[in-house]
Design a protein around this motif. Sequence first.
Motif, mmCIF file in Angstrom:
data_model
loop_
_atom_site.group_PDB
_atom_site.id
_atom_site.type_symbol
_atom_site.label_atom_id
_atom_site.label_comp_id
_atom_site.label_asym_id
_atom_site.label_seq_id
_atom_site.Cartn_x
_atom_site.Cartn_y
_atom_site.Cartn_z
ATOM 1 N N GLY A 1 0.968 -1.154 0.123
ATOM 2 C CA GLY A 1 0.340 -0.303 -0.188
ATOM 3 C C GLY A 1 1.225 1.028 -0.507
ATOM 4 O O GLY A 1 2.014 1.005 0.241
ATOM 5 N N ILE A 2 0.189 2.334 -0.288
ATOM 6 C CA ILE A 2 0.862 3.983 -0.102
ATOM 7 C C ILE A 2 0.732 4.313 0.855
ATOM 8 O O ILE A 2 -0.369 4.603 1.206
ATOM 9 C CB ILE A 2 0.309 4.140 -1.836
ATOM 10 N N TYR A 3 1.806 4.915 1.462
ATOM 11 C CA TYR A 3 1.738 5.524 2.957
ATOM 12 C C TYR A 3 2.146 7.006 2.184
ATOM 13 O O TYR A 3 3.068 7.221 2.615
ATOM 14 C CB TYR A 3 3.037 4.908 3.921
ATOM 15 N N LEU A 4 1.478 7.485 3.167
ATOM 16 C CA LEU A 4 2.436 9.112 3.718
ATOM 17 C C LEU A 4 2.234 8.771 4.934
ATOM 18 O O LEU A 4 1.772 8.311 6.187
ATOM 19 C CB LEU A 4 1.123 9.851 4.451
ATOM 20 N N CYS A 5 4.008 8.908 5.072
ATOM 21 C CA CYS A 5 4.760 9.243 6.643
ATOM 22 C C CYS A 5 4.383 10.995 6.760
ATOM 23 O O CYS A 5 5.411 11.216 6.213
ATOM 24 C CB CYS A 5 5.556 8.917 5.862
ATOM 25 N N GLU A 6 3.884 11.024 7.860
ATOM 26 C CA GLU A 6 4.152 11.982 9.057
ATOM 27 C C GLU A 6 4.465 11.839 9.449
ATOM 28 O O GLU A 6 4.183 11.297 10.699
ATOM 29 C CB GLU A 6 2.380 12.412 8.750
ATOM 30 N N HIS A 7 5.955 12.862 9.841
ATOM 31 C CA HIS A 7 6.741 13.425 10.395
ATOM 32 C C HIS A 7 6.553 14.060 11.560
ATOM 33 O O HIS A 7 7.882 14.606 12.421
ATOM 34 C CB HIS A 7 8.039 12.978 10.077
ATOM 35 N N ARG A 8 5.830 15.388 11.245
ATOM 36 C CA ARG A 8 5.509 16.284 12.027
ATOM 37 C C ARG A 8 4.242 15.843 13.124
ATOM 38 O O ARG A 8 3.534 15.012 12.811
ATOM 39 C CB ARG A 8 5.086 17.836 11.789
ATOM 40 N N ASP A 9 4.158 16.421 14.354
ATOM 41 C CA ASP A 9 2.990 16.043 15.383
ATOM 42 C C ASP A 9 1.370 16.929 15.130
ATOM 43 O O ASP A 9 0.946 16.462 14.842
ATOM 44 C CB ASP A 9 3.106 16.785 16.795
ATOM 45 N N HIS A 10 2.015 18.264 14.018
ATOM 46 C CA HIS A 10 1.350 18.901 13.589
ATOM 47 C C HIS A 10 1.058 19.428 12.231
ATOM 48 O O HIS A 10 1.505 20.140 12.109
ATOM 49 C CB HIS A 10 0.111 19.634 14.155
ATOM 50 N N GLY A 11 1.306 18.183 11.408
ATOM 51 C CA GLY A 11 1.891 18.255 9.827
ATOM 52 C C GLY A 11 1.225 19.553 9.153
ATOM 53 O O GLY A 11 1.039 20.212 7.952
ATOM 54 N N GLY A 12 -0.289 19.193 8.782
ATOM 55 C CA GLY A 12 -0.884 20.196 8.137
ATOM 56 C C GLY A 12 -1.446 19.131 7.413
ATOM 57 O O GLY A 12 -1.551 17.887 6.740
ATOM 58 N N PRO A 13 -2.285 19.846 6.087
ATOM 59 C CA PRO A 13 -2.891 19.560 5.205
ATOM 60 C C PRO A 13 -1.548 19.131 4.004
ATOM 61 O O PRO A 13 -0.387 20.203 4.373
ATOM 62 C CB PRO A 13 -3.899 20.285 4.113
ATOM 63 N N ARG A 14 -1.654 17.835 3.628
ATOM 64 C CA ARG A 14 -0.804 17.612 2.673
ATOM 65 C C ARG A 14 -0.419 17.479 0.951
ATOM 66 O O ARG A 14 -1.931 17.274 0.486
ATOM 67 C CB ARG A 14 0.219 16.002 2.837
ATOM 68 N N SER A 15 0.118 18.235 0.222
ATOM 69 C CA SER A 15 -0.554 18.202 -1.379
ATOM 70 C C SER A 15 0.959 16.642 -2.497
ATOM 71 O O SER A 15 2.041 17.172 -1.519
ATOM 72 C CB SER A 15 -0.729 19.113 -2.305
ATOM 73 N N LEU A 16 -0.489 16.395 -2.823
ATOM 74 C CA LEU A 16 1.096 15.230 -3.950
ATOM 75 C C LEU A 16 0.290 15.890 -5.331
ATOM 76 O O LEU A 16 -0.521 16.943 -6.127
ATOM 77 C CB LEU A 16 0.096 14.033 -3.801
ATOM 78 N N VAL A 17 1.408 16.182 -6.120
ATOM 79 C CA VAL A 17 1.450 15.848 -8.151
ATOM 80 C C VAL A 17 1.461 14.503 -8.179
ATOM 81 O O VAL A 17 2.494 13.355 -7.885
ATOM 82 C CB VAL A 17 2.778 17.009 -8.633
ATOM 83 N N ALA A 18 0.375 14.072 -8.905
ATOM 84 C CA ALA A 18 0.197 12.658 -9.333
ATOM 85 C C ALA A 18 0.160 12.870 -11.244
ATOM 86 O O ALA A 18 -0.426 13.461 -11.470
ATOM 87 C CB ALA A 18 -1.530 12.178 -9.345
ATOM 88 N N THR A 19 1.344 12.160 -11.908
ATOM 89 C CA THR A 19 1.415 12.432 -13.411
ATOM 90 C C THR A 19 1.029 11.042 -13.225
ATOM 91 O O THR A 19 2.222 9.955 -12.386
ATOM 92 C CB THR A 19 2.557 12.639 -13.414
ATOM 93 N N LEU A 20 0.530 10.778 -14.972
ATOM 94 C CA LEU A 20 0.077 9.574 -15.121
ATOM 95 C C LEU A 20 0.225 9.603 -16.290
ATOM 96 O O LEU A 20 0.132 10.370 -16.782
ATOM 97 C CB LEU A 20 -1.900 9.398 -14.846
ATOM 98 N N TRP A 21 0.897 8.264 -16.791
ATOM 99 C CA TRP A 21 1.205 8.549 -18.220
ATOM 100 C C TRP A 21 1.828 6.568 -18.873
ATOM 101 O O TRP A 21 1.017 6.184 -18.415
ATOM 102 C CB TRP A 21 2.794 9.003 -18.826
ATOM 103 N N GLY A 22 0.829 6.675 -20.519
ATOM 104 C CA GLY A 22 1.048 5.456 -20.279
ATOM 105 C C GLY A 22 -0.147 4.636 -22.132
ATOM 106 O O GLY A 22 -0.684 6.186 -22.735
#
Length: 143
Positions: free
Chosen positions: A117-138
């Motif tokens: 599975g894909i993990y978000l590894c949050e290393h801060r006590d209160h990291g806040g919202p996180r954003s990913l850029v997803a690039t799909l090709w094929g």
Amino acid sequence: MWAQGEISLQPQPRGFHLITREVLAAVPRIADLEIGMLHLLLCHTSASLTLNENASPDVRRDFASWFDAAVPEDAPYWTHTLEGADDMPAHIKASLLGATLTIPVSRGRLALGTWQGIYLCEHRDHGGPRSLVATLWGEAADA
């Protein structure tokens, strides 16, 4: 086919969180591909991404325990301390794991192992919202 978008993740407490479902929900065009790649970039310096066990929550707890022991908050050698005791260790942990994943797509699905599975590894006590850029090709599946 190329597609790119941003995935917004809700704030999480410190720890290792499965986000596979959120990624799949945000990138439905995976289903259109016969063969391809999904590249994920986490746009932060105090969190990271990794692939690992998706069944037992004990694995995620053990990851957190190991990383907290290996990169302690109270180390006397930290000089970057203005943003809190958890900040510099979070940067180190994020660098150890990395901010990107590239996952093959096969027949409209992520080609992950049975227990991966894909993990978000949050290393801060209160990291806040996180954003990913997803690039799909094929190549699209034949209609």
